[in-house]
Scaffold this motif. Structure first.
Motif, PDB file in Angstrom:
ATOM      1  N   HIS A   1      12.770 103.975  77.004  1.00  0.00           N
ATOM      2  CA  HIS A   1      12.293 102.936  77.928  1.00  0.00           C
ATOM      3  C   HIS A   1      11.663 103.586  79.158  1.00  0.00           C
ATOM      4  O   HIS A   1      12.118 104.638  79.601  1.00  0.00           O
ATOM      5  CB  HIS A   1      13.461 102.057  78.396  1.00  0.00           C
ATOM      6  CG  HIS A   1      13.782 100.945  77.483  1.00  0.00           C
ATOM      7  ND1 HIS A   1      14.395 101.132  76.274  1.00  0.00           N
ATOM      8  CD2 HIS A   1      13.571  99.620  77.594  1.00  0.00           C
ATOM      9  CE1 HIS A   1      14.562  99.963  75.686  1.00  0.00           C
ATOM     10  NE2 HIS A   1      14.066  99.025  76.467  1.00  0.00           N
TER      11      HIS A   1
ATOM     12  N   VAL B   1       5.566 104.809  83.635  1.00  0.00           N
ATOM     13  CA  VAL B   1       4.524 104.424  82.679  1.00  0.00           C
ATOM     14  C   VAL B   1       3.292 105.299  82.903  1.00  0.00           C
ATOM     15  O   VAL B   1       2.739 105.867  81.948  1.00  0.00           O
ATOM     16  CB  VAL B   1       4.165 102.923  82.821  1.00  0.00           C
ATOM     17  CG1 VAL B   1       2.979 102.565  81.935  1.00  0.00           C
ATOM     18  CG2 VAL B   1       5.365 102.048  82.478  1.00  0.00           C
TER      19      VAL B   1
ATOM     20  N   VAL C   1      -0.242 107.662  72.884  1.00  0.00           N
ATOM     21  CA  VAL C   1       0.876 106.991  73.548  1.00  0.00           C
ATOM     22  C   VAL C   1       0.820 105.512  73.155  1.00  0.00           C
ATOM     23  O   VAL C   1      -0.169 104.832  73.413  1.00  0.00           O
ATOM     24  CB  VAL C   1       0.805 107.145  75.081  1.00  0.00           C
ATOM     25  CG1 VAL C   1       1.944 106.383  75.754  1.00  0.00           C
ATOM     26  CG2 VAL C   1       0.849 108.619  75.468  1.00  0.00           C
TER      27      VAL C   1
ATOM     28  N   ILE D   1       2.629 101.953  73.677  1.00  0.00           N
ATOM     29  CA  ILE D   1       3.567 101.276  74.581  1.00  0.00           C
ATOM     30  C   ILE D   1       3.710  99.819  74.160  1.00  0.00           C
ATOM     31  O   ILE D   1       2.724  99.105  74.008  1.00  0.00           O
ATOM     32  CB  ILE D   1       3.107 101.351  76.051  1.00  0.00           C
ATOM     33  CG1 ILE D   1       2.987 102.807  76.490  1.00  0.00           C
ATOM     34  CG2 ILE D   1       4.080 100.590  76.947  1.00  0.00           C
ATOM     35  CD1 ILE D   1       2.543 102.990  77.927  1.00  0.00           C
ATOM     36  N   ARG D   2       4.977  99.415  73.962  1.00  0.00           N
ATOM     37  CA  ARG D   2       5.264  98.007  73.679  1.00  0.00           C
ATOM     38  C   ARG D   2       5.694  97.368  74.991  1.00  0.00           C
ATOM     39  O   ARG D   2       6.703  97.708  75.577  1.00  0.00           O
ATOM     40  CB  ARG D   2       6.376  97.880  72.637  1.00  0.00           C
ATOM     41  CG  ARG D   2       6.582  96.448  72.119  1.00  0.00           C
ATOM     42  CD  ARG D   2       7.440  95.579  72.995  1.00  0.00           C
ATOM     43  NE  ARG D   2       8.836  96.014  73.001  1.00  0.00           N
ATOM     44  CZ  ARG D   2       9.630  95.871  74.044  1.00  0.00           C
ATOM     45  NH1 ARG D   2       9.226  95.334  75.178  1.00  0.00           N
ATOM     46  NH2 ARG D   2      10.879  96.292  73.995  1.00  0.00           N
TER      47      ARG D   2
ATOM     48  N   TYR E   1       6.872 104.203  73.443  1.00  0.00           N
ATOM     49  CA  TYR E   1       7.701 103.826  74.584  1.00  0.00           C
ATOM     50  C   TYR E   1       7.801 102.304  74.652  1.00  0.00           C
ATOM     51  O   TYR E   1       6.918 101.592  74.169  1.00  0.00           O
ATOM     52  CB  TYR E   1       7.090 104.320  75.899  1.00  0.00           C
ATOM     53  CG  TYR E   1       7.037 105.812  76.043  1.00  0.00           C
ATOM     54  CD1 TYR E   1       8.187 106.541  76.321  1.00  0.00           C
ATOM     55  CD2 TYR E   1       5.831 106.490  75.924  1.00  0.00           C
ATOM     56  CE1 TYR E   1       8.143 107.920  76.471  1.00  0.00           C
ATOM     57  CE2 TYR E   1       5.780 107.873  76.071  1.00  0.00           C
ATOM     58  CZ  TYR E   1       6.943 108.577  76.339  1.00  0.00           C
ATOM     59  OH  TYR E   1       6.885 109.930  76.485  1.00  0.00           O
TER      60      TYR E   1
ATOM     61  N   VAL F   1       8.465  99.025  77.427  1.00  0.00           N
ATOM     62  CA  VAL F   1       8.459  98.613  78.836  1.00  0.00           C
ATOM     63  C   VAL F   1       8.823  97.134  78.896  1.00  0.00           C
ATOM     64  O   VAL F   1       8.186  96.307  78.240  1.00  0.00           O
ATOM     65  CB  VAL F   1       7.063  98.837  79.473  1.00  0.00           C
ATOM     66  CG1 VAL F   1       7.051  98.333  80.913  1.00  0.00           C
ATOM     67  CG2 VAL F   1       6.670 100.301  79.420  1.00  0.00           C
TER      68      VAL F   1
END
Length: 142
Positions: A7, A14, A26, A28-29, A59, A61
């Motif tokens: 996380h 981020v 990368v 990111i969800r 990752y 978020v």
């Protein structure tokens, strides 16, 4: 399954995740960890994380905990997946009209792996927009 993936707990984290990764994509969800659709997406992301670890890092978020990007990336959906490569936002033409992000839960592991691999290959070639291996324009059949 969200507790098994890394996380990012602040806007700075981020930014650092996006800036520091030079060789891998990368992924990111963005979403809410307690949301049912996010949980389904997180489970699929967890299952593919090891398979794509050579060329992508995933990752999570929580948009309530880190609201910094909500307006910038228009994060109004229950779950959103975005791709970045060498500090550049990667766009994917999924046939839906929105090339910036995937804003629904992908439940097929192989489909997600294919999309991540396609984005990575396009990014390595210097492309900012890649065509999805599958057309999602008819995802909803009315």
């Amino acid at each position: 399954m969200s507790y098994l993936l890394p996380h990012l707990h602040s806007g700075w984290h981020v930014d650092q995740a996006i800036l520091s990764e030079q060789e891998r994509l990368v992924v990111i969800r963005f979403g809410r960890d307690h949301d049912e659709e996010c949980m389904k997406q997180d489970e699929v992301l967890y299952k593919v994380a090891e398979k794509v670890s050579n060329f992508a890092v995933i990752y999570l978020v929580d948009i309530d905990e880190v609201p910094d990007f909500n307006k910038m990336y228009e994060l109004y959906d229950r779950t959103t997946i975005m791709f970045f490569y060498r500090n550049k936002h990667m766009m994917v033409d999924l046939g839906t009209g929105n090339n910036n992000k995937i804003n629904w839960a992908l439940e097929d592991k192989q489909e997600l792996i294919d999309i991540i691999e396609t984005v990575y290959r396009g990014a390595r070639k210097g492309k900012g927009l890649v065509i999805s291996p599958k057309d999602y324009s008819t995802r909803h059949r009315y």
